[in-house]
Design an enzyme around this catalytic site. Sequence first.
Site, PDB file in Angstrom:
ATOM      1  N   GLU A 266     -12.042 -19.471  -3.702  1.00 23.22           N
ATOM      2  CA  GLU A 266     -11.752 -18.113  -3.212  1.00 23.22           C
ATOM      3  C   GLU A 266     -11.489 -17.162  -4.389  1.00 23.22           C
ATOM      4  OE1 GLU A 266      -8.254 -18.649  -0.820  1.00 23.22           O
ATOM      5  OE2 GLU A 266      -9.229 -20.041   0.551  1.00 23.22           O
ATOM      6  N   CYS A 341       4.610  12.594  -8.877  1.00 21.16           N
ATOM      7  CA  CYS A 341       6.002  12.931  -9.205  1.00 21.16           C
ATOM      8  C   CYS A 341       6.879  11.692  -9.234  1.00 21.16           C
ATOM      9  CB  CYS A 341       6.528  13.950  -8.216  1.00 21.16           C
ATOM     10  SG  CYS A 341       5.438  15.360  -8.086  1.00 21.16           S
ATOM     11  N   GLU A 342       6.592  10.777 -10.106  1.00 17.90           N
ATOM     12  CA  GLU A 342       7.389   9.560 -10.272  1.00 17.90           C
ATOM     13  C   GLU A 342       7.319   9.151 -11.741  1.00 17.90           C
ATOM     14  OE1 GLU A 342       8.119   6.759  -7.688  1.00 17.90           O
ATOM     15  OE2 GLU A 342       7.163   7.671  -5.929  1.00 17.90           O
TER      16      GLU A 342
HETATM   17  N1  LLP Z   1      -7.094 -16.604  -2.001  1.00 19.69           N
HETATM   18  C1  LLP Z   1      -5.922 -16.176  -1.500  1.00 19.69           C
HETATM   19  C2  LLP Z   1      -5.351 -16.853  -0.340  1.00 19.69           C
HETATM   20  C3  LLP Z   1      -5.272 -15.083  -2.099  1.00 19.69           C
HETATM   21  O1  LLP Z   1      -4.109 -14.668  -1.597  1.00 19.69           O
HETATM   22  C4  LLP Z   1      -5.854 -14.440  -3.216  1.00 19.69           C
HETATM   23  C5  LLP Z   1      -5.188 -13.310  -3.863  1.00 19.69           C
HETATM   24  C6  LLP Z   1      -7.089 -14.922  -3.681  1.00 19.69           C
HETATM   25  C7  LLP Z   1      -7.677 -16.009  -3.057  1.00 19.69           C
HETATM   26  C8  LLP Z   1      -7.808 -14.302  -4.846  1.00 19.69           C
HETATM   27  O2  LLP Z   1      -7.096 -14.389  -6.032  1.00 19.69           O
HETATM   28  P1  LLP Z   1      -7.770 -13.968  -7.437  1.00 19.69           P
HETATM   29  O3  LLP Z   1      -8.902 -14.928  -7.724  1.00 19.69           O
HETATM   30  O4  LLP Z   1      -8.279 -12.587  -7.310  1.00 19.69           O
HETATM   31  O5  LLP Z   1      -6.668 -14.086  -8.408  1.00 19.69           O
HETATM   32  N2  LLP Z   1      -2.770  -7.290  -6.448  1.00 19.69           N
HETATM   33  C9  LLP Z   1      -2.577  -8.299  -7.467  1.00 19.69           C
HETATM   34  C10 LLP Z   1      -3.234  -9.601  -7.109  1.00 19.69           C
HETATM   35  C11 LLP Z   1      -2.803 -10.152  -5.760  1.00 19.69           C
HETATM   36  C12 LLP Z   1      -3.557 -11.389  -5.386  1.00 19.69           C
HETATM   37  C13 LLP Z   1      -3.338 -11.720  -3.961  1.00 19.69           C
HETATM   38  N3  LLP Z   1      -4.037 -12.869  -3.520  1.00 19.69           N
HETATM   39  C14 LLP Z   1      -3.048  -7.751  -8.802  1.00 19.69           C
HETATM   40  O6  LLP Z   1      -3.459  -6.592  -8.856  1.00 19.69           O
HETATM   41  O7  LLP Z   1      -3.000  -8.434  -9.818  1.00 19.69           O
END
Ligand code: LLP
Length: 395
Positions: A266, A341-342
Amino acid sequence: MANPFYAHPKLSQLPTPFYVYDLAGLRGRVAKFKSSLPANAHIHFAMKSNNNLEILKALHECGLGVDLVSAGEMRRAHEAGFTPEEMIFSGVGKTADEISAALEMNIHQLNVESLPELERIADLAAQAKKQARVALRMNPDIEVDTHPYIRTGFHENKFGFDFSEIPNAVEILKTHANVLTLQGLTLHIGSQIRDLVAFRQAIRKTFKLWQQLNTQGFTLTSFDVGGGVGIDYLSADLAKDEELIAAYGKMIETEVPSIVNRIDFEPGRILIARFGALITEVQYVKRTPYKNFVIVDAGMNALMRPALYEAHHRILRIGGRTAAKSSDGRTQVFDIVGPICESADVLGYKRVMPSDIKAGDRLAILDVGAYGYVMSSQYNLREPLKEYILNGVTL
Ligand code: LLP
């Protein structure tokens, strides 16, 4: 000399701020990721990282499936052409409507995160007269070296099953065997992880359970290792990403034995982060007795990562003859800030920029293809950001 995608001349007249994506780069990255994994790998792009329709269509063309977390994402994935068989539904808080919609569509797998969720799925599947294909998301209780907000595989996090809960899950699965099929186990220990040791430990621990379940009357066929592979935001070196991808592939090959029919992945960030940039225009250069600021037209509304996680994104001046350097080569240190504004509305602290930086110059904020646009907001009633796609840069 070839310009980077974010400095493509076609972009120079477009009103700022906007996101731009490099589809050719993305396709290359996907090919690299695929070729590093074993033949039984099924890659489900984590569309929470980027849900742009054109990007999703391109990823579907590349043969990827999708990992989703909401009914909205399910609809978008469907629109992009993904079949239900190519969809996995993750997330701790699936509503009854979301589960019913997933069952109605017959999606490939629901990744279940708690006992009450498992019971709810059983009830809804019975009502709908459907067989729900599920995997249990395990929380392997591993501390990962990443920002605490994006760490998910530690026992204090809300995610997944604790190993001690498995006997209860087994009981539910056996009681409702007529509507629940356990296909496998799943993991996702966090995001922006570049040390493979944590992945290795999590897989080892979870694979033991996978084997035990197979001796308890279940026929598990798949193992979902989640996402989480990170990039070095301080570096522009794409070859380093590729080295990590290759090492990750090797680790998977060693840790996930061949009796597993199918390995699901994923990934989000490692595929798309590098191939998105946020283009913004300098509004003011403000020099005070204490600090120098470059005030731009994109703020935490456009890119939340720096404010939320103190994330670092490289910021470069683009366009014109003066691009990266000032005419005399001199530089000065600035905080690059937005219009919100933060005080947390800072896109980059203490950045070395050309000293002749001025209103009207354009800056590219880099590596924002993942968790960039998708986390943007209309805070302060700012316009939604536009997204543009480049198919390939041939300059
Ligand atoms: N699978 C599940 C169940 C997840 O919750 C996530 C990400 C992924 C796969 C994908 O993860 P990746 O390969 O992209 O690391 N907003 C944060 C990242 C939050 C990730 C949430 N879950 C940021 O900007 O770093």
